[in-house]
Design an enzyme around this catalytic site. Sequence first.
Site, mmCIF file in Angstrom:
data_model
loop_
_atom_site.group_PDB
_atom_site.id
_atom_site.type_symbol
_atom_site.label_atom_id
_atom_site.label_comp_id
_atom_site.label_asym_id
_atom_site.label_seq_id
_atom_site.Cartn_x
_atom_site.Cartn_y
_atom_site.Cartn_z
ATOM 1 C CB THR A 134 -0.926 0.012 1.223
ATOM 2 O OG1 THR A 134 -0.115 -0.145 2.414
ATOM 3 C CG2 THR A 134 -1.932 -1.132 1.163
ATOM 4 C CD GLU A 135 4.885 -0.387 0.617
ATOM 5 O OE1 GLU A 135 5.588 -1.169 1.279
ATOM 6 O OE2 GLU A 135 3.968 -0.792 -0.142
#
Length: 259
Positions: A134-135
């Site tokens: 999810t960066e």
Amino acid sequence: MGFRTIVVAEADGIRTITLNRPERRNAMTPEMQDELLAAMQEAAAGACRVVVFAGAGESFCAGLDLSVLQQMNDKPEAEHRADAERVARLFRTLYELPKPTIAAVHGAAVAGGTGLATICDFTLAVPAAKFGYTEVKIGFVPALVSAFLTLQIGEKRARDLLMTGRLFSAEEAHRVGLVNEVVQPENLQVRVVEIADELKANSPGSIAATKQLLAAQNKVWLDRAIELAMAANADSRATPDFREGVAAFLEKRKPIWKG
């Protein structure tokens, strides 16, 4: 060695390392990363035959603790580089550990938590477990996990997971090859012990040599990939989008990207 952020127990040749920050969904801090490294080094030198990773509370691991990252906003570049090197060392040590490793994923494993769970030799997950790189949703670059992900599932699938940042199910993780088995919650620990017992029945020297061989086959590519990833990890922390993304996450609002 005493630990503050993890719990280590050993019985019947199985060393279990439990991430123990349930109030923060077991998000990793530099202290936890150092303790995980120490626990793995002890395992490598010790008599245990199998190493199991688990998480306390409802989550397996929420990745890096963003409040810690935010505190590093004004730190010099050298500190960001050192932080990236610590994460790289953690993942590389896990990948090359001479003892077989099993991740028992009972809840969410996100960002670096997905990396920690899926770099293990065996990854078991309950049906409700969630994964995700999810960066990009916080303006960060999924740099270090990308090297291992591409190695595991190929570039095309890796691009999907890394660029969308979407959460995906244990079933999809199993389908693409990141999870070995999807196991009902009441059977998770049973399967961990069954696999551990199967591994313990084999030659420990042969298992270590097999792991060493597989790591050596990928060494040249992985060395370069990790070097590039550490630079990308450190560089991304200096961007306006990263500062905005982390602030928005902690303030529970939508980010306003500046590009």
